[in-house]
Design an enzyme around this catalytic site. Structure first.
Site, PDB file in Angstrom:
ATOM      1  N   THR A  48      13.304  -8.736  -9.787  1.00  0.00           N
ATOM      2  CA  THR A  48      14.474  -8.214  -9.082  1.00  0.00           C
ATOM      3  C   THR A  48      14.056  -7.550  -7.784  1.00  0.00           C
ATOM      4  O   THR A  48      13.143  -6.725  -7.774  1.00  0.00           O
ATOM      5  CB  THR A  48      15.213  -7.190  -9.972  1.00  0.00           C
ATOM      6  OG1 THR A  48      15.549  -7.831 -11.199  1.00  0.00           O
ATOM      7  CG2 THR A  48      16.457  -6.660  -9.283  1.00  0.00           C
TER       8      THR A  48
ATOM      9  N   ALA B 178       0.787  -4.933   1.021  1.00  0.00           N
ATOM     10  CA  ALA B 178      -0.189  -5.871   1.576  1.00  0.00           C
ATOM     11  C   ALA B 178      -1.247  -6.286   0.555  1.00  0.00           C
ATOM     12  O   ALA B 178      -1.797  -7.383   0.637  1.00  0.00           O
ATOM     13  CB  ALA B 178      -0.857  -5.270   2.811  1.00  0.00           C
TER      14      ALA B 178
ATOM     15  N   CYS C  94     -19.915   9.782   0.497  1.00  0.00           N
ATOM     16  CA  CYS C  94     -19.649  10.786  -0.527  1.00  0.00           C
ATOM     17  C   CYS C  94     -18.221  10.751  -1.041  1.00  0.00           C
ATOM     18  O   CYS C  94     -17.976  10.989  -2.207  1.00  0.00           O
ATOM     19  CB  CYS C  94     -19.941  12.165   0.025  1.00  0.00           C
ATOM     20  SG  CYS C  94     -21.587  12.278   0.702  1.00  0.00           S
TER      21      CYS C  94
HETATM   22  C1  LIG Z   1      -3.201  -0.665   3.928  1.00  0.00           C
HETATM   23  C2  LIG Z   1      -3.776  -2.009   4.003  1.00  0.00           C
HETATM   24  C3  LIG Z   1      -3.689  -2.882   2.925  1.00  0.00           C
HETATM   25  C4  LIG Z   1      -3.073  -2.479   1.603  1.00  0.00           C
HETATM   26  O1  LIG Z   1      -1.702  -2.343   1.725  1.00  0.00           O
HETATM   27  P1  LIG Z   1      -0.827  -1.764   0.517  1.00  0.00           P
HETATM   28  O2  LIG Z   1       0.571  -1.960   0.960  1.00  0.00           O
HETATM   29  O3  LIG Z   1      -1.199  -0.326   0.435  1.00  0.00           O
HETATM   30  O4  LIG Z   1      -1.160  -2.517  -0.700  1.00  0.00           O
HETATM   31  C5  LIG Z   1      -4.220  -4.143   3.070  1.00  0.00           C
HETATM   32  N1  LIG Z   1      -4.803  -4.532   4.214  1.00  0.00           N
HETATM   33  C6  LIG Z   1      -4.903  -3.708   5.274  1.00  0.00           C
HETATM   34  C7  LIG Z   1      -5.552  -4.197   6.516  1.00  0.00           C
HETATM   35  C8  LIG Z   1      -4.399  -2.423   5.199  1.00  0.00           C
HETATM   36  O5  LIG Z   1      -4.540  -1.616   6.243  1.00  0.00           O
END
Ligand SMILES: *Cc1c(COP(=O)(O)O)cnc(C)c1O
Length: 492
Positions: free
Chosen positions: A244, A76, A329
């Site tokens: 790929t 994502a 933290c």
């Molecule tokens: C986990 C998350 C991402 C990042 O996804 P990845 O596949 O880890 O890069 C982006 N947006 C949201 C809302 C997510 O919960």
């Protein structure tokens, strides 16, 4: 999983991989199909390509799209980058204004910042107090030169569901492209992209029981030509994302989507019941705030703030649970959750939050055990805190520093006999380093006279206790409390 592993309640960070997905991936890798490059024309290549086409159909079926609209990415983060940067750059000749929100994932926010460096203006809409982006607030942010809006579907911290239909409609009326980060929505809520005014949507397999490192961007057929690629070389994915294709990853993603589709209805009901079960056991603690209350929320995510406890200390005490905190933290930024701050939570409550996220393999017994552990830790930490003790006590010497709403609140109480400390007690609120340092100091005070009360310097304590430099300020607060004891010493 081993018997001593903590209960996993961090599904919003990454889900376990479903055994059926592992099987399918292993078969894909082991079989001859794992050998060919899906772009090759010989039988091995064609077999790999056929596996990928099946997966594309499975993914498209879950989200209500057609398979030709699925562009594979590494996850994502890459999908958000491709959508935000690719769509904005592709539309730059029409306008250079982008709208997003203050509660987006960094994977969307950081590309927006990047666009600002390229001469775009970016408006980040604030949510209301429930965590919703009000369509009216979004409409007010749109300008004649707006070319892209990016608003996530389900928030990864609060689970709040945004009104993508309404927001998308506002965009469509004005000819503005609409992207939504659907990483947390897929598999949690029903989704029919073709019935919605959504142009681009981001997905990732590892949030729905698939493998890490594979995701997709849904690109509506009629906007494909408007999106610029980020990578060049090879022409795969219709030129939008060359490279790929990883056959086994994609096979796993596809199987994960078809499992999610089959389970969606029953899982939604089951996860809602688990969430209610958890909340019913947490709110009797009192001083517990459900973040996102009053907004529609997706099942499987529950975020709560606990008055009077510090998030990192809470998580550190909960060794039997794997959960996330919005505490400063343990995040690299040193800031409490910007998402909870945007909801209007003060930094103390943003700091004291826990995100419970659960799913396919979570049981009622695990939810009950989690609730019991949280009740125990919150009660323990509250009892340690100065907030739950009268400040004035008899003839003792009291030194206090920090206070409610600060990152540290410390109170030392000393009994002094014949000019020396005979007994010490203390109450403290703060991060685990602060708690440990306060206890360490309290142990060293008995027998000391006023002049020698402060055992060394905060710099020396930090060395002895291995406290990171950025937390030195907290040790200075502890020193302040001891200096106060000196001022309040009998006869002074
Ligand atoms: C986990 C998350 C991402 C990042 O996804 P990845 O596949 O880890 O890069 C982006 N947006 C949201 C809302 C997510 O919960």
């Amino acid at each position: 999983m081993s018997a001593n592993d903590p209960i996993y309640l961090d599904y919003a960070a990454s889900t376990p991989v479903d055994p059926a997905v592992i099987d399918a991936m292993a078969r894909s890798l082991a079989a001859e199909g794992g050998r060919g490059n899906p772009a090759s024309l010989h039988p091995w290549g064609r077999r790999a390509a056929a596996q990928i086409e099946i997966a594309r159909e499975q993914i498209a079926a879950l989200i209500g799209a057609t398979s030709s609209e699925i562009v594979f990415t590494s996850g994502a983060t890459e999908s958000d980058n491709l959508a935000v940067l690719g769509a904005a750059r592709g539309a730059a000749h029409r306008g250079r204004h982008v709208v997003s929100s203050r509660i987006e994932h960094k994977a969307a926010l950081d590309p927006c910042r990047r666009l600002e460096k390229e001469g775009f203006a970016v408006t980040l809409v604030a949510p209301d107090r429930t965590g919703r982006i009000e369509p009216r607030a979004l409409a007010a942010a749109l300008r004649p030169d707006t070319v892209l809006v990016s608003i996530m579907w389900v928030n990864n911290e609060t689970g709040v569901i945004q009104d993508v239909a309404e927001i998308g409609a506002l965009c469509r009326e004005r000819g503005i492209l609409f992207h939504t980060d659907a990483a947390q929505a897929a598999g949690r809520i029903a989704m029919e992209l073709h019935a919605l005014p959504v142009d681009l949507a981001s997905f990732t397999a590892h949030k729905l029981y698939g493998p890490k490192g594979i995701g997709a961007l849904y690109v509506r057929r009629d906007v494909r030509a408007q999106v610029q690629p980020l990578l060049f070389g090879g022409g795969q994915e219709r030129g939008l994302r060359p490279g790929t294709l990883p056959t086994h990853q994609i096979v796993g993603f596809g199987v994960a989507c078809s499992l999610a589709r089959a389970a969606l209805r029953s899982e939604t009901a089951r996860l809602r019941a688990l969430g209610e079960r958890l909340w019913e056991q947490l709110h009797p603690l009192g001083g517990v705030h459900l973040n996102g209350a009053g907004a529609p929320r997706a099942p499987g995510l529950l975020n709560a703030s606990f008055e009077g406890v510090e998030g990192e200390s809470l998580v550190t005490g909960l060794t039997e649970l794997a959960v996330s905190t919005g505490s400063a933290c343990n995040s690299a930024s040193g800031e409490p959750s910007y998402v909870l701050r945007a909801l209007g939570r003060d930094s103390e409550l943003a700091q004291s939050s826990l995100r419970f996220s659960f799913g396919r393999f979570t049981t009622e017994a695990q939810i009950d055990a989690a609730a019991a552990a949280v009740r125990r830790e919150v009660t323990r930490l509250r009892a340690l805190s100065p907030a739950h003790e009268p400040a004035e006590v008899g003839d003792e010497v009291v030194g206090e520093a920090g206070g409610p709403g600060r990152e540290v609140w410390i109170r030392f109480r000393l009994q002094v006999r014949d000019g020396r400390v005979s007994r010490v007690s203390h109450r403290v609120y703060g991060c685990p380093h602060t708690l440990a340092a306060a206890a360490w100091l309290a142990e060293r005070l008995p027998g000391r006279s006023r002049a020698e009360l402060v055992p060394g310097t905060p710099g020396e304590w930090a060395g002895a206790l291995v406290v990171p430099v950025e937390k030195l300020g907290r040790l200075l607060t502890l020193e302040d409390a001891l200096r106060q004891c000196q001022q309040h010493w009998p006869g002074v």
